[in-house]
Design a protein around this motif. Sequence first.
Motif, PDB file in Angstrom:
ATOM      1  N   PRO A  46       0.828  -1.217   0.000  1.00  0.00           N
ATOM      2  CA  PRO A  46       0.000   0.000   0.000  1.00  0.00           C
ATOM      3  C   PRO A  46       0.861   1.266   0.000  1.00  0.00           C
ATOM      4  O   PRO A  46       1.871   1.345   0.692  1.00  0.00           O
ATOM      5  CB  PRO A  46      -0.803  -0.123   1.299  1.00  0.00           C
ATOM      6  CG  PRO A  46      -0.841  -1.576   1.584  1.00  0.00           C
ATOM      7  CD  PRO A  46       0.477  -2.116   1.097  1.00  0.00           C
ATOM      8  N   SER A  47       0.418   2.246  -0.757  1.00  0.00           N
ATOM      9  CA  SER A  47       1.192   3.469  -0.930  1.00  0.00           C
ATOM     10  C   SER A  47       1.106   4.381   0.287  1.00  0.00           C
ATOM     11  O   SER A  47       0.233   4.243   1.140  1.00  0.00           O
ATOM     12  CB  SER A  47       0.677   4.221  -2.162  1.00  0.00           C
ATOM     13  OG  SER A  47      -0.629   4.700  -1.915  1.00  0.00           O
ATOM     14  N   ILE A  50      -2.289   6.110   0.680  1.00  0.00           N
ATOM     15  CA  ILE A  50      -3.316   5.412   1.460  1.00  0.00           C
ATOM     16  C   ILE A  50      -3.048   5.607   2.949  1.00  0.00           C
ATOM     17  O   ILE A  50      -3.956   5.911   3.718  1.00  0.00           O
ATOM     18  CB  ILE A  50      -3.363   3.913   1.107  1.00  0.00           C
ATOM     19  CG1 ILE A  50      -3.891   3.735  -0.317  1.00  0.00           C
ATOM     20  CG2 ILE A  50      -4.219   3.132   2.102  1.00  0.00           C
ATOM     21  CD1 ILE A  50      -3.840   2.316  -0.829  1.00  0.00           C
ATOM     22  N   THR A  59      -0.033  -1.013   7.697  1.00  0.00           N
ATOM     23  CA  THR A  59      -0.808  -1.478   6.549  1.00  0.00           C
ATOM     24  C   THR A  59      -0.305  -2.861   6.160  1.00  0.00           C
ATOM     25  O   THR A  59       0.868  -3.180   6.352  1.00  0.00           O
ATOM     26  CB  THR A  59      -0.668  -0.544   5.327  1.00  0.00           C
ATOM     27  OG1 THR A  59       0.700  -0.507   4.927  1.00  0.00           O
ATOM     28  CG2 THR A  59      -1.148   0.859   5.633  1.00  0.00           C
ATOM     29  N   VAL A  61      -1.442  -6.346   3.244  1.00  0.00           N
ATOM     30  CA  VAL A  61      -2.327  -6.865   2.200  1.00  0.00           C
ATOM     31  C   VAL A  61      -2.226  -8.378   2.185  1.00  0.00           C
ATOM     32  O   VAL A  61      -1.143  -8.945   2.304  1.00  0.00           O
ATOM     33  CB  VAL A  61      -1.923  -6.319   0.811  1.00  0.00           C
ATOM     34  CG1 VAL A  61      -2.783  -6.920  -0.280  1.00  0.00           C
ATOM     35  CG2 VAL A  61      -1.998  -4.813   0.777  1.00  0.00           C
ATOM     36  N   LEU A  74      -7.217  -5.611   2.286  1.00  0.00           N
ATOM     37  CA  LEU A  74      -6.374  -4.472   2.630  1.00  0.00           C
ATOM     38  C   LEU A  74      -6.625  -4.128   4.097  1.00  0.00           C
ATOM     39  O   LEU A  74      -7.716  -3.707   4.458  1.00  0.00           O
ATOM     40  CB  LEU A  74      -6.713  -3.290   1.725  1.00  0.00           C
ATOM     41  CG  LEU A  74      -5.998  -1.974   1.973  1.00  0.00           C
ATOM     42  CD1 LEU A  74      -4.487  -2.131   1.818  1.00  0.00           C
ATOM     43  CD2 LEU A  74      -6.521  -0.905   1.021  1.00  0.00           C
ATOM     44  N   CYS A  95      -9.767   4.396  -0.214  1.00  0.00           N
ATOM     45  CA  CYS A  95      -8.575   3.560  -0.057  1.00  0.00           C
ATOM     46  C   CYS A  95      -8.579   2.416  -1.070  1.00  0.00           C
ATOM     47  O   CYS A  95      -7.542   2.101  -1.664  1.00  0.00           O
ATOM     48  CB  CYS A  95      -8.496   3.010   1.366  1.00  0.00           C
ATOM     49  SG  CYS A  95      -8.150   4.253   2.622  1.00  0.00           S
ATOM     50  N   TYR A  99      -5.810   1.832  -3.992  1.00  0.00           N
ATOM     51  CA  TYR A  99      -5.072   0.574  -4.032  1.00  0.00           C
ATOM     52  C   TYR A  99      -5.244  -0.122  -5.380  1.00  0.00           C
ATOM     53  O   TYR A  99      -4.273  -0.581  -5.986  1.00  0.00           O
ATOM     54  CB  TYR A  99      -5.487  -0.368  -2.895  1.00  0.00           C
ATOM     55  CG  TYR A  99      -4.593  -1.568  -2.856  1.00  0.00           C
ATOM     56  CD1 TYR A  99      -3.334  -1.483  -2.276  1.00  0.00           C
ATOM     57  CD2 TYR A  99      -4.950  -2.766  -3.469  1.00  0.00           C
ATOM     58  CE1 TYR A  99      -2.466  -2.566  -2.286  1.00  0.00           C
ATOM     59  CE2 TYR A  99      -4.105  -3.849  -3.489  1.00  0.00           C
ATOM     60  CZ  TYR A  99      -2.859  -3.739  -2.897  1.00  0.00           C
ATOM     61  OH  TYR A  99      -1.989  -4.808  -2.933  1.00  0.00           O
ATOM     62  N   SER A 106      -4.397  -5.970 -10.006  1.00  0.00           N
ATOM     63  CA  SER A 106      -5.698  -5.901  -9.335  1.00  0.00           C
ATOM     64  C   SER A 106      -6.836  -6.403 -10.218  1.00  0.00           C
ATOM     65  O   SER A 106      -7.847  -6.880  -9.705  1.00  0.00           O
ATOM     66  CB  SER A 106      -5.986  -4.474  -8.870  1.00  0.00           C
ATOM     67  OG  SER A 106      -6.032  -3.600  -9.962  1.00  0.00           O
TER      68      SER A 106
END
Length: 148
Positions: A46-47, A50, A59, A61, A74, A95, A99, A106
């Motif tokens: 995640p950036s 976010i 964070t 995933v 997430l 968010c 993402y 994705s």
Amino acid sequence: MKTIRLQAITFLMAIFFLSSCSCQPEDILKIAFKGMEKMVGDGFVPSDEIRALGDFQGTSVNLKRTNDESIIILKLENGDPKLLGEYPEVLARKCAEIYLRDFENSENYEKIVVQFIQTDPFNPDNFAMQEHEFQTKDFLETTNLKPL
């Protein structure tokens, strides 16, 4: 026997290199995450965008595939309650949108689940979780994803 000896020597050299390295631990983690992103796909981690939306402290995933479904989970941990606000589903949707835009693979997933997790700083076993589920196809127009 040579293989075990070679592995032991390689392991000792790696320990020596890492212990004598003047790198910051954060730099080593960044390198590890870059390697993971190469295997799973760019944008997997995640950036910071976010993280900043809710001032999240952690964070992560998880990618889940079964015969019936494929899901991105997430997890966003210990965000600022003021930023989560009265409408956490709006933040969860934003968010998810970011993402899905950033993660290059994705389009291979049908759903994204955004989890907001708040832990008690005095007792980590105490936590509260909100979960918001979205179909990735709902984000096709806004994130330029390809349909499954």
